[in-house]
Motif scaffolding. Structure first.
Motif, PDB file in Angstrom:
ATOM      1  N   PRO A 167      -7.816 -11.608   2.879  1.00 25.58           N
ATOM      2  CA  PRO A 167      -8.138 -10.232   2.459  1.00 25.58           C
ATOM      3  C   PRO A 167      -9.315  -9.646   3.230  1.00 25.58           C
ATOM      4  O   PRO A 167      -9.326  -8.455   3.540  1.00 25.58           O
ATOM      5  CB  PRO A 167      -8.464 -10.347   0.960  1.00 25.58           C
ATOM      6  CG  PRO A 167      -8.363 -11.779   0.600  1.00 25.58           C
ATOM      7  CD  PRO A 167      -7.773 -12.529   1.742  1.00 25.58           C
TER       8      PRO A 167
ATOM      9  N   TYR B  76       0.849  -1.208   0.000  1.00 29.11           N
ATOM     10  CA  TYR B  76       0.000   0.000   0.000  1.00 29.11           C
ATOM     11  C   TYR B  76       0.879   1.251   0.000  1.00 29.11           C
ATOM     12  O   TYR B  76       0.678   2.175  -0.789  1.00 29.11           O
ATOM     13  CB  TYR B  76      -0.917  -0.014   1.234  1.00 29.11           C
ATOM     14  CG  TYR B  76      -1.910   1.136   1.260  1.00 29.11           C
ATOM     15  CD1 TYR B  76      -3.218   0.959   0.800  1.00 29.11           C
ATOM     16  CD2 TYR B  76      -1.543   2.396   1.729  1.00 29.11           C
ATOM     17  CE1 TYR B  76      -4.127   2.005   0.821  1.00 29.11           C
ATOM     18  CE2 TYR B  76      -2.448   3.454   1.739  1.00 29.11           C
ATOM     19  CZ  TYR B  76      -3.747   3.246   1.293  1.00 29.11           C
ATOM     20  OH  TYR B  76      -4.641   4.285   1.295  1.00 29.11           O
TER      21      TYR B  76
ATOM     22  N   PRO C  87     -14.029  -8.455   1.015  1.00 30.21           N
ATOM     23  CA  PRO C  87     -13.415  -7.462   1.899  1.00 30.21           C
ATOM     24  C   PRO C  87     -14.222  -6.166   2.008  1.00 30.21           C
ATOM     25  O   PRO C  87     -14.424  -5.658   3.103  1.00 30.21           O
ATOM     26  CB  PRO C  87     -12.048  -7.195   1.253  1.00 30.21           C
ATOM     27  CG  PRO C  87     -11.751  -8.415   0.452  1.00 30.21           C
ATOM     28  CD  PRO C  87     -13.058  -8.985   0.034  1.00 30.21           C
TER      29      PRO C  87
ATOM     30  N   TYR D 250      -5.418  -6.599  -2.729  1.00 33.37           N
ATOM     31  CA  TYR D 250      -6.527  -5.774  -2.249  1.00 33.37           C
ATOM     32  C   TYR D 250      -5.993  -4.419  -1.773  1.00 33.37           C
ATOM     33  O   TYR D 250      -6.513  -3.368  -2.141  1.00 33.37           O
ATOM     34  CB  TYR D 250      -7.259  -6.500  -1.109  1.00 33.37           C
ATOM     35  CG  TYR D 250      -8.383  -5.682  -0.513  1.00 33.37           C
ATOM     36  CD1 TYR D 250      -9.613  -5.599  -1.146  1.00 33.37           C
ATOM     37  CD2 TYR D 250      -8.189  -4.969   0.667  1.00 33.37           C
ATOM     38  CE1 TYR D 250     -10.638  -4.832  -0.615  1.00 33.37           C
ATOM     39  CE2 TYR D 250      -9.217  -4.200   1.208  1.00 33.37           C
ATOM     40  CZ  TYR D 250     -10.438  -4.136   0.567  1.00 33.37           C
ATOM     41  OH  TYR D 250     -11.443  -3.372   1.089  1.00 33.37           O
ATOM     42  N   ALA D 251      -4.912  -4.458  -0.978  1.00 31.09           N
ATOM     43  CA  ALA D 251      -4.344  -3.213  -0.458  1.00 31.09           C
ATOM     44  C   ALA D 251      -3.768  -2.370  -1.593  1.00 31.09           C
ATOM     45  O   ALA D 251      -3.894  -1.139  -1.598  1.00 31.09           O
ATOM     46  CB  ALA D 251      -3.266  -3.533   0.580  1.00 31.09           C
TER      47      ALA D 251
ATOM     48  N   TYR E 156      -8.133  -8.609   6.595  1.00 29.04           N
ATOM     49  CA  TYR E 156      -7.354  -7.382   6.451  1.00 29.04           C
ATOM     50  C   TYR E 156      -8.278  -6.167   6.416  1.00 29.04           C
ATOM     51  O   TYR E 156      -8.084  -5.185   7.131  1.00 29.04           O
ATOM     52  CB  TYR E 156      -6.503  -7.450   5.179  1.00 29.04           C
ATOM     53  CG  TYR E 156      -5.715  -6.187   4.929  1.00 29.04           C
ATOM     54  CD1 TYR E 156      -4.521  -5.954   5.614  1.00 29.04           C
ATOM     55  CD2 TYR E 156      -6.163  -5.219   4.034  1.00 29.04           C
ATOM     56  CE1 TYR E 156      -3.801  -4.789   5.407  1.00 29.04           C
ATOM     57  CE2 TYR E 156      -5.451  -4.048   3.827  1.00 29.04           C
ATOM     58  CZ  TYR E 156      -4.267  -3.846   4.516  1.00 29.04           C
ATOM     59  OH  TYR E 156      -3.561  -2.692   4.317  1.00 29.04           O
TER      60      TYR E 156
ATOM     61  N   GLU F 192      -6.533  -0.599  -3.291  1.00 27.07           N
ATOM     62  CA  GLU F 192      -6.987   0.523  -2.447  1.00 27.07           C
ATOM     63  C   GLU F 192      -6.023   1.712  -2.576  1.00 27.07           C
ATOM     64  O   GLU F 192      -6.443   2.864  -2.481  1.00 27.07           O
ATOM     65  CB  GLU F 192      -7.062   0.094  -0.977  1.00 27.07           C
ATOM     66  CG  GLU F 192      -8.110  -0.964  -0.680  1.00 27.07           C
ATOM     67  CD  GLU F 192      -9.517  -0.375  -0.542  1.00 27.07           C
ATOM     68  OE1 GLU F 192      -9.721   0.495   0.290  1.00 27.07           O
ATOM     69  OE2 GLU F 192     -10.404  -0.792  -1.329  1.00 27.07           O
TER      70      GLU F 192
END
Lengths: 491, 491
Positions: free
Chosen positions: B213, A186, B182, A216-217, B216, A220
């Protein structure tokens, strides 16, 4: 917010990670029209180990695969993994060979060259980046992720900026060991997005069970593209599966739109291929590797380690040798743990424990200490460097390793002519990296590969290696009702 | 920001998900002192299927396990999974039985009762919540996550608020199928954190590769506690592994501090147990289930489905039956797909395709339509309800199902006395749920369980099922061109 785009890596990293790079071009073809119609950002179809393995085990001339796949997937951009000055092999090649390889690949239709260096030494990437830009294609500069006191978020971001300045059309974070934690990816992605204008791509593996959370991060944080694959050539030691990443991004404003019905078709096709490649697949590769997690090293390194320790009768020294790894890394300038550096560090750690520190200094470790692989992330320890110099009799260098090499193409051309093998640029660059394998291709009968080809050599269970290990088997056989005791051995 | 805390579920859900709930108490003991010293928020040690399986297959009286584990782990809170009015079985029990069960469990040391209802009908949870509070223990109200047009973020948050008002000391999001994405768990946790003061706990499974995920995202949203397990009783169909979740939270300000050296010891202990339970484990459970992902149903439902379709010779109807599932769910008031509703919906969908819609209306599906399982998330279709009424001859109900039942304890006490079995509260509540199994415990010889016990029945590889399937094999063999009928058997 723009949707995140997916690359699809099934035709290269998918089977490299989950089936020993053994998928023959022919088996790929049924999937191609569907893959090409999905609207992926790019298809990774070439490079990495696939050129070596295709030539060595399947008897495929590498540019033939590229031609075939380009023809079968004409709409989507093709991507390849490129090891900087090592091209797709393991040593440094002269600039003219690197340039010739890039030009040939571009001519055969390669669109995106993902270029990295195992030491993150950008000097080892410059020649390739220049050549790709000159050929009018996209140079994607890759940052190898590794964990060490000197590898800070700032340093990775700075490297990305440097690569963008060198002319890269996109920047990739390459987490080859699958060890990048979500919060760190991230921060790196955020840092890159703030400082550079070109797209940011993230590549990871599910090996340690952190692939999907880290993607996923990254999404984001604003990553533009992530690498995915198709199960069963996905997850585990490979990239997260495409359908899975869509599910993970459910309800996320950046979720992209890929046809799930087509994904289902692709999954069926690749399941069929997986079954055909049974001999080269292992369900264990699809399970999360808890050891990789606990020891925080690439999955492959640990298993090599255990085999080597056993060969050296040092199984009881596992903890000691393992504790030596960060020491060796530090002294050698905190080199990343990637092939081949992971093997070099592992072996040196073992030698240090067995014979005392640096008493047995391996030639490869000495070369790293003396700069022959490039600039290490931190300076090599001066004492260790001095020792390497004394033991090897070689001088340390600070120049780019390839600067020590004169042009190579002319010599390659002559060598091929002398052997009566076609000596166009395509053959020269392949010959530079894999001379014996290219010669085999023109001298060995097709049976040489048929024996190696999974297509022709997929055995029933158990695979031959196992059967051989077991040796002759005693069976009770009843023939026409009459019982016989028989010994069977595979020939 | 407070670190997120971990529950550890290895002693209950870990082996329930990855080894058919077959871990005997005895094998758990070496791990207990370490588990107890880690500082986990709670240890899930009891409840769910573990009470049935322990009694049925291992011959363990359930309260004995609780006593033993409580003694072996005295410092950490113990947690159990509790099916509301179903206690730990599959039908509704009278309130006095539910209360007696709670009181016994509290007396034997249970600290946290995680209470849920398969229809998310809080009326089915009220009696248990009240009893737990009265016993001075923690009632944790669980929201079953499921996907449907009526199951919105707002509805889940509202249910959490309602449970807090009913006196729950904490609220859990229970994602038993591992299908919560998520972004959705992020929104539910955020909504709960805004509206309630008690801690928010998240429980999921890695089945579809979304566990880590989603954890998280839940941690980012402020979840107080997440459920983890210990590999190899982790990941796959189980909870994400503890060491893995620590790695996923690396560099995250909410990362908790659990001793990784002890985790390594635990992993070794559980690997050893896993090897001993070999017969009940399957590597496939540890691999991401792409089908569960693509079809968005619990993993177990699909495999049941395939078996049932085969039995009915309807394999070719898979897509048709599958498309019928959302229709049946909608008509039955969008009931969640959890045991036992997943089986009920699946079977009804199959019947609808085979015989025409509702021509064969199963008794269980009729009971759902008539309210005998509780209040469905949306109203049952009036036509379907009417049909169920006509076919079954039963009246629809709107009351809480348990309100139809008189007290049960007295009768249970008498029945046990008549059989000459101890009739204290502990025995009564177990007899209520598993009468035959409790009787077996006091009448069958120990060999009855020894045969069932993995401890005594762990075969060498391959497991007996497979070996039996292979059996002596009949082959047609041609020797020197002459065909023979051959039977081969491995010795």
């Amino acid at each position: 917010m723009k949707p995140v785009a997916f690359n699809n890596n099934v035709l290269r990293d998918g089977h490299q990670s989950l089936a020993a790079t053994r998928m023959p071009t022919e088996l790929m073809l049924p999937a191609c029209p569907i893959l090409d119609s999905m609207g992926f950002n790019a298809l990774e179809t070439w490079g990495g180990a696939s050129i070596d393995a295709g030539l060595r085990f399947l008897g495929e001339f590498p540019f033939d695969r590229l031609d075939t796949l380009k023809k079968a997937c004409p709409k989507t951009k093709h991507m390849m993994l490129f090891r900087g000055q090592n091209i797709v092999a393991y040593t440094h090649f002269p600039d003219d060979v690197v340039e010739a390889f890039v030009n040939c690949s571009a001519r055969h239709g390669m669109d995106i060259f993902r270029i990295f260096d195992a030491l993150n030494d950008t000097r080892n990437m410059e020649c390739a980046i220049r050549a790709v830009n000159k050929a009018g294609k996209e140079a994607q500069g890759a940052i190898c992720y590794t964990k060490s006191p000197v590898d800070t978020i700032e340093r990775f971001v700075k490297m990305g900026c440097e690569l963008a300045e060198l002319g890269c059309g996109s920047i990739a974070i390459k987490d080859m060991a699958g060890l990048i934690p979500p919060h760190i990816v991230y921060d790196i992605v955020s840092g890159l997005k703030k400082n550079i204008k070109v797209p940011v791509v993230v590549h990871t593996h599910e090996t340690a069970g952190m692939g999907a959370p880290s993607y996923y991060a990254a999404v984001e944080a604003g990553a533009d593209v992530i690498d995915t694959s198709i199960a069963p050539f996905a997850n585990g030691t490979g990239q997260p599966d495409t359908a899975r990443m869509l599910a993970v991004l459910e309800d996320n404003p950046r979720k992209p739109d890929y046809d799930t019905k087509k994904l289902l078709q692709l999954r069926e096709i690749f399941q069929d291929i997986y079954n055909k490649l049974g001999f080269y697949t292992d369900l264990k590769n699809e399970v999360i590797d808890t050891d990789a997690l606990i020891y925080q090293v690439p999955g492959g390194m640990l298993s090599n380690f255990r085999v080597q320790l056993k060969e050296q009768k040092m199984e009881d020294k596992f903890d000691e040798v393992f504790a030596e790894v960060p020491y060796v890394r530090e002294k050698l300038g905190w080199i990343p743990l990637v092939t081949p550096t992971s093997q070099i560090v592992g072996t040196q750690a073992m030698m240090n424990v067995k014979f005392g520190r640096w008493k047995m200094f391996t030639p490869q470790a000495m070369d790293i200490a003396l700069g022959y692989y490039g600039r290490t992330p931190a300076p090599v320890d001066p004492e260790v460097k001095k020792l390497a110099q004394e033991k090897s009799g070689k001088e340390p260098i600070t120049a780019r390793p390839a600067d020590l090499k004169g042009p190579g193409m002319e010599e390659l051309r002559k060598a091929l002519a002398a052997k009566g093998i076609k000596n166009d640029d395509e053959h020269c660059v392949i010959y530079a990296m894999f001379p014996q394998q290219l010669e085999d291709l023109y001298t060995k009968p097709r049976e040489f590969y048929k024996l190696k080809s999974p297509k022709d050599k997929i055995p029933a269970c158990p695979p031959p290696a196992e059967a051989a290990a077991k040796g002759p088997q005693k069976l009770k056989i009843s023939i026409d009702g009459q019982e016989r005791s028989v010994t069977v051995e595979k020939l």
